[in-house]
Scaffold this motif. Structure first.
Motif, PDB file in Angstrom:
ATOM      1  N   GLY A 184       0.803  -1.214   0.000  1.00 12.64           N
ATOM      2  CA  GLY A 184       0.000   0.000   0.000  1.00 12.64           C
ATOM      3  C   GLY A 184       0.830   1.256   0.000  1.00 12.64           C
ATOM      4  N   TYR A 185       1.782   1.343   0.884  1.00  7.82           N
ATOM      5  CA  TYR A 185       2.635   2.523   0.997  1.00  7.82           C
ATOM      6  C   TYR A 185       3.997   2.316   0.338  1.00  7.82           C
ATOM      7  CZ  TYR A 185       4.705  -0.274   4.705  1.00  7.82           C
ATOM      8  OH  TYR A 185       5.292  -1.282   5.405  1.00  7.82           O
ATOM      9  N   GLN A 186       4.385   1.055   0.087  1.00  3.75           N
ATOM     10  CA  GLN A 186       5.710   0.742  -0.446  1.00  3.75           C
ATOM     11  C   GLN A 186       5.678  -0.634  -1.087  1.00  3.75           C
ATOM     12  OE1 GLN A 186       8.969   2.449   0.026  1.00  3.75           O
ATOM     13  NE2 GLN A 186       9.597   0.912  -1.464  1.00  3.75           N
ATOM     14  N   THR A 230      13.252  -0.025  -5.129  1.00  3.68           N
ATOM     15  CA  THR A 230      13.581   1.338  -5.549  1.00  3.68           C
ATOM     16  C   THR A 230      12.970   1.610  -6.918  1.00  3.68           C
ATOM     17  OG1 THR A 230      15.613   0.649  -6.631  1.00  3.68           O
ATOM     18  CG2 THR A 230      15.765   1.255  -4.288  1.00  3.68           C
ATOM     19  N   ALA A 231      12.894   2.865  -7.279  1.00  6.37           N
ATOM     20  CA  ALA A 231      12.358   3.244  -8.587  1.00  6.37           C
ATOM     21  C   ALA A 231      13.206   2.658  -9.710  1.00  6.37           C
ATOM     22  CB  ALA A 231      12.280   4.760  -8.710  1.00  6.37           C
ATOM     23  N   ASP A 232      14.528   2.652  -9.542  1.00  4.10           N
ATOM     24  CA  ASP A 232      15.413   2.095 -10.565  1.00  4.10           C
ATOM     25  C   ASP A 232      15.183   0.597 -10.739  1.00  4.10           C
ATOM     26  OD1 ASP A 232      16.585   4.560 -11.026  1.00  4.10           O
ATOM     27  OD2 ASP A 232      18.245   4.197  -9.631  1.00  4.10           O
ATOM     28  N   ALA A 233      14.993  -0.122  -9.641  1.00  2.72           N
ATOM     29  CA  ALA A 233      14.755  -1.564  -9.714  1.00  2.72           C
ATOM     30  C   ALA A 233      13.411  -1.862 -10.389  1.00  2.72           C
ATOM     31  CB  ALA A 233      14.795  -2.182  -8.330  1.00  2.72           C
ATOM     32  N   HIS A 274      10.320  -3.650 -15.116  1.00  6.19           N
ATOM     33  CA  HIS A 274       9.323  -3.390 -16.157  1.00  6.19           C
ATOM     34  C   HIS A 274       9.944  -3.532 -17.547  1.00  6.19           C
ATOM     35  CE1 HIS A 274       5.703  -1.838 -17.936  1.00  6.19           C
ATOM     36  NE2 HIS A 274       6.393  -0.914 -18.563  1.00  6.19           N
ATOM     37  N   LYS A 275      11.140  -2.997 -17.727  1.00  2.00           N
ATOM     38  CA  LYS A 275      11.840  -3.092 -19.013  1.00  2.00           C
ATOM     39  C   LYS A 275      12.171  -4.549 -19.339  1.00  2.00           C
ATOM     40  CE  LYS A 275      15.684  -1.001 -21.509  1.00  2.00           C
ATOM     41  NZ  LYS A 275      16.831  -0.091 -21.427  1.00  2.00           N
ATOM     42  N   ALA A 302       1.249  -3.567 -19.206  1.00  3.56           N
ATOM     43  CA  ALA A 302       1.935  -2.608 -20.074  1.00  3.56           C
ATOM     44  C   ALA A 302       1.962  -1.214 -19.449  1.00  3.56           C
ATOM     45  CB  ALA A 302       1.256  -2.548 -21.435  1.00  3.56           C
ATOM     46  N   MET A 303       1.023  -0.926 -18.563  1.00  2.00           N
ATOM     47  CA  MET A 303       0.950   0.395 -17.944  1.00  2.00           C
ATOM     48  C   MET A 303       1.973   0.572 -16.822  1.00  2.00           C
ATOM     49  SD  MET A 303      -1.212   1.932 -19.698  1.00  2.00           S
ATOM     50  CE  MET A 303      -1.395   3.405 -18.762  1.00  2.00           C
ATOM     51  N   GLY A 304       2.465  -0.514 -16.268  1.00  2.00           N
ATOM     52  CA  GLY A 304       3.431  -0.415 -15.177  1.00  2.00           C
ATOM     53  C   GLY A 304       3.664  -1.758 -14.540  1.00  2.00           C
ATOM     54  N   THR A 305       4.449  -1.772 -13.506  1.00  2.00           N
ATOM     55  CA  THR A 305       4.813  -3.006 -12.832  1.00  2.00           C
ATOM     56  C   THR A 305       3.657  -3.482 -11.961  1.00  2.00           C
ATOM     57  OG1 THR A 305       7.056  -2.163 -12.767  1.00  2.00           O
ATOM     58  CG2 THR A 305       6.592  -4.078 -11.432  1.00  2.00           C
TER      59      THR A 305
END
Length: 139
Positions: A80-82, A95-98, A103-104, A122-125
């Motif tokens: 929910g928060y993380q 992390t955002a990078d991970a 996703h890539k 396709a919209m996100g992880t």
């Protein structure tokens, strides 16, 4: 005239993955021991695939893709928060990078094996598990 679709063999898919700079090695996850299973990795992420029994799909996904932690493919958990990457031995915040790398990786893997791309993925992880504290104890 109807379009004919040629379905590649599992070996052709492995060759295509190698051409796309994926690392292909024998599968390591203990619970998913299947003959011919392979671990495919790139960008610090990995998934496990095997030959499929279905005529129209050459590849079967054994272990969903995830960030590799201590040699084990982690599962993405949303609290929910993380978001967290969780293995059988440890759990770390995502992390955002991970998440971008995951996703890539998913997108390139599905493109290389010819898997269907779903809209929500396709919209996100997407996470493997959703845990929300405020819902504990509700029926």
């Amino acid at each position: 005239m109807p379009r004919t679709v040629t379905v590649p063999s599992f070996d052709e898919v492995l060759s295509r993955l190698g051409d796309e700079k994926f690392d292909v090695s024998p599968a390591t996850e203990g619970a998913n021991r299947v003959a011919g299973a392979r671990r495919v990795s790139k960008y610090g992420c990995a998934a496990e695939i095997a030959p499929s029994d279905v005529k129209d799909a050459p590849v079967r996904l054994l272990a969903r893709s995830g960030w590799v932690l201590a040699g084990e493919i982690s599962r993405l958990t949303d609290r929910g928060y993380q978001k967290f990457f969780k293995t059988s031995k440890l759990e770390v915040p995502a992390t955002a990078d991970a998440l971008t790398a995951l996703h890539k990786f998913d997108e390139e893997l599905k493109n290389a094996i010819g898997a269907q791309e779903l809209y929500n993925e396709a919209m996100g992880t997407t996470s493997d598990k959703y845990i929300y504290d405020r819902l504990k104890g509700r029926a």
